[in-house]
Write a protein that holds these residues in place. Structure first.
Motif, PDB file in Angstrom:
ATOM      1  N   ARG A 120      67.116 -12.853 124.220  1.00  0.00           N
ATOM      2  CA  ARG A 120      67.091 -14.287 123.962  1.00  0.00           C
ATOM      3  C   ARG A 120      65.763 -14.631 123.306  1.00  0.00           C
ATOM      4  NH1 ARG A 120      64.717 -18.094 127.104  1.00  0.00           N
ATOM      5  NH2 ARG A 120      64.648 -16.657 128.880  1.00  0.00           N
ATOM      6  N   VAL A 121      65.827 -15.225 122.115  1.00  0.00           N
ATOM      7  CA  VAL A 121      64.598 -15.652 121.445  1.00  0.00           C
ATOM      8  C   VAL A 121      64.084 -16.885 122.182  1.00  0.00           C
ATOM      9  CG1 VAL A 121      63.538 -16.435 119.309  1.00  0.00           C
ATOM     10  CG2 VAL A 121      65.356 -14.708 119.238  1.00  0.00           C
ATOM     11  N   ALA A 122      63.040 -16.680 122.986  1.00  0.00           N
ATOM     12  CA  ALA A 122      62.510 -17.753 123.817  1.00  0.00           C
ATOM     13  C   ALA A 122      61.599 -18.690 123.032  1.00  0.00           C
ATOM     14  CB  ALA A 122      61.745 -17.166 125.000  1.00  0.00           C
ATOM     15  N   ALA A 123      60.922 -18.159 122.007  1.00  0.00           N
ATOM     16  CA  ALA A 123      59.991 -19.004 121.252  1.00  0.00           C
ATOM     17  C   ALA A 123      59.659 -18.373 119.913  1.00  0.00           C
ATOM     18  CB  ALA A 123      58.706 -19.228 122.051  1.00  0.00           C
ATOM     19  N   LEU A 124      59.370 -19.234 118.950  1.00  0.00           N
ATOM     20  CA  LEU A 124      58.865 -18.838 117.635  1.00  0.00           C
ATOM     21  C   LEU A 124      57.450 -19.386 117.524  1.00  0.00           C
ATOM     22  CD1 LEU A 124      61.989 -19.784 115.468  1.00  0.00           C
ATOM     23  CD2 LEU A 124      61.486 -17.591 116.568  1.00  0.00           C
ATOM     24  N   ILE A 125      56.510 -18.540 117.128  1.00  0.00           N
ATOM     25  CA  ILE A 125      55.097 -18.915 117.148  1.00  0.00           C
ATOM     26  C   ILE A 125      54.464 -18.601 115.797  1.00  0.00           C
ATOM     27  CG2 ILE A 125      52.889 -18.554 118.324  1.00  0.00           C
ATOM     28  CD1 ILE A 125      54.485 -17.563 120.756  1.00  0.00           C
ATOM     29  N   PRO A 129      49.404 -24.792 111.243  1.00  0.00           N
ATOM     30  CA  PRO A 129      49.668 -26.074 111.914  1.00  0.00           C
ATOM     31  C   PRO A 129      50.833 -26.842 111.288  1.00  0.00           C
ATOM     32  CG  PRO A 129      47.317 -25.790 111.483  1.00  0.00           C
ATOM     33  CD  PRO A 129      48.026 -24.707 110.739  1.00  0.00           C
ATOM     34  N   GLU A 130      51.052 -26.658 109.983  1.00  0.00           N
ATOM     35  CA  GLU A 130      52.134 -27.379 109.318  1.00  0.00           C
ATOM     36  C   GLU A 130      53.519 -26.878 109.745  1.00  0.00           C
ATOM     37  OE1 GLU A 130      51.662 -27.483 105.125  1.00  0.00           O
ATOM     38  OE2 GLU A 130      49.688 -28.465 105.196  1.00  0.00           O
ATOM     39  N   GLN A 142      56.283 -23.172 117.433  1.00  0.00           N
ATOM     40  CA  GLN A 142      55.123 -23.610 118.209  1.00  0.00           C
ATOM     41  C   GLN A 142      53.858 -22.930 117.695  1.00  0.00           C
ATOM     42  OE1 GLN A 142      55.974 -24.105 122.570  1.00  0.00           O
ATOM     43  NE2 GLN A 142      57.830 -22.935 122.047  1.00  0.00           N
ATOM     44  N   HIS A 143      52.722 -23.581 117.875  1.00  0.00           N
ATOM     45  CA  HIS A 143      51.459 -23.061 117.358  1.00  0.00           C
ATOM     46  C   HIS A 143      50.934 -21.937 118.247  1.00  0.00           C
ATOM     47  CE1 HIS A 143      47.185 -23.058 116.090  1.00  0.00           C
ATOM     48  NE2 HIS A 143      47.716 -23.371 114.922  1.00  0.00           N
ATOM     49  N   THR A 144      50.175 -21.035 117.641  1.00  0.00           N
ATOM     50  CA  THR A 144      49.633 -19.892 118.396  1.00  0.00           C
ATOM     51  C   THR A 144      48.696 -20.320 119.525  1.00  0.00           C
ATOM     52  OG1 THR A 144      47.979 -19.664 116.641  1.00  0.00           O
ATOM     53  CG2 THR A 144      49.840 -18.151 116.583  1.00  0.00           C
TER      54      THR A 144
END
Length: 265
Positions: A120-125, A129-130, A142-144
């Motif tokens: 499951r792809v829980a998050a994209l980081i 900032p854009e 989401q930002h690093t």
């Protein structure tokens, strides 16, 4: 639901060789295709051909799982799907984070095969900032700066790095410090990790270079085979003139010189 932070695959504790582990996904892919066609059983020869290995190696691999099939019948497809999925740890939920949402990262996020295979792809980081808040494959980037919190909140133990090479090591170190213990690295660089952290590297340029080597070798072998043929047996180019004289006509001269004379019947 169980997550990757609470369970680990049993392969190491059961002493299954790494080479066998590397082939289990090949067997699972072939078995899944058979299952989708409602095929109930499969012989070792048929399954080995579908997976691209020899049947003796397949039977040896399955012996590590405790599966020996039934003589004259073969292997039960559904049971093997379950057995291999369990051994690979795919009967539980594995939350994954993808770091670096450029073209490659976005393509990975859009890959539909993760969910059906236990991931499951829980998050994209991403560090840009854009990019923050922009949806990719229905998931907001989401930002690093949030990386450690994201990993903790989602119980992530598998990270995918799709950043440029220069950023990959720093991202790797942050992932490991946050508790990630397995990394799939698409960045064109070698990562340094502590003991206990597994890294799998995917480098498309290296794979292409290996294919180029094999193409060059095949071309060299063909040229060597051609050179080894007697001169009279070598294949002529398609547009090369060919001697169409009938048998026994060699040495005869016609009125136009070297062109063989054709005598009337």
């Amino acid at each position: 639901m169980a997550t990757g932070r609470t369970h680990r695959p049993a392969t190491r504790s059961r002493g299954i060789p790494e080479a066998t582990v590397a082939r289990l996904p090949l067997y699972l892919r072939a078995l899944t295709a058979l299952s989708e066609r409602s095929v109930p059983t499969v012989s070792s020869e048929e399954l080995a051909t579908a997976a691209g290995v020899n049947s003796a190696k397949l039977r040896k691999d399955f012996s590590y799982l405790g599966s020996y099939g039934t003589r004259g019948v073969g292997y039960d497809v559904e049971y093997l799907v379950y057995q291999i999925s369990r051994e690979l740890g795919l009967t539980q939920d594995w939350p994954v984070v993808i770091v670096g949402i450029g073209n490659l990262g976005a393509a990975l996020a859009n890959y539909g095969g993760f969910a059906s295979r236990g991931f499951r792809v829980a998050a994209l980081i991403d560090a840009d900032p854009e990019m923050a808040g922009k949806p990719v494959a229905g998931i907001p980037v989401q930002h690093t700066d949030e990386l450690e919190k994201i990993i903790s909140d989602n119980g992530v133990s598998i990270g995918v790095i799709a950043t440029p090479a220069g950023a990959a090591q720093q991202v790797c170190e942050r992932l490991v410090a946050a508790g990630v213990t397995s990394i799939l690295n698409f960045a064109p660089t070698v990562l340094s990790v502590p003991d206990g952290v597994d890294v799998r590297k995917v480098d498309l340029s290296i794979e292409l270079q290996i294919l180029a080597f094999h193409e060059q070798r095949k071309a060299g072998e063909e040229a060597a085979a051609e050179a080894a043929q007697p001169a009279g047996e070598r294949a002529l180019p398609a547009d090369a003139p060919r001697d169409t004289a009938p048998p026994g006509a060699a040495g005869r001269k016609g009125p136009e010189g070297d062109v063989p004379a054709v005598m009337p019947a």
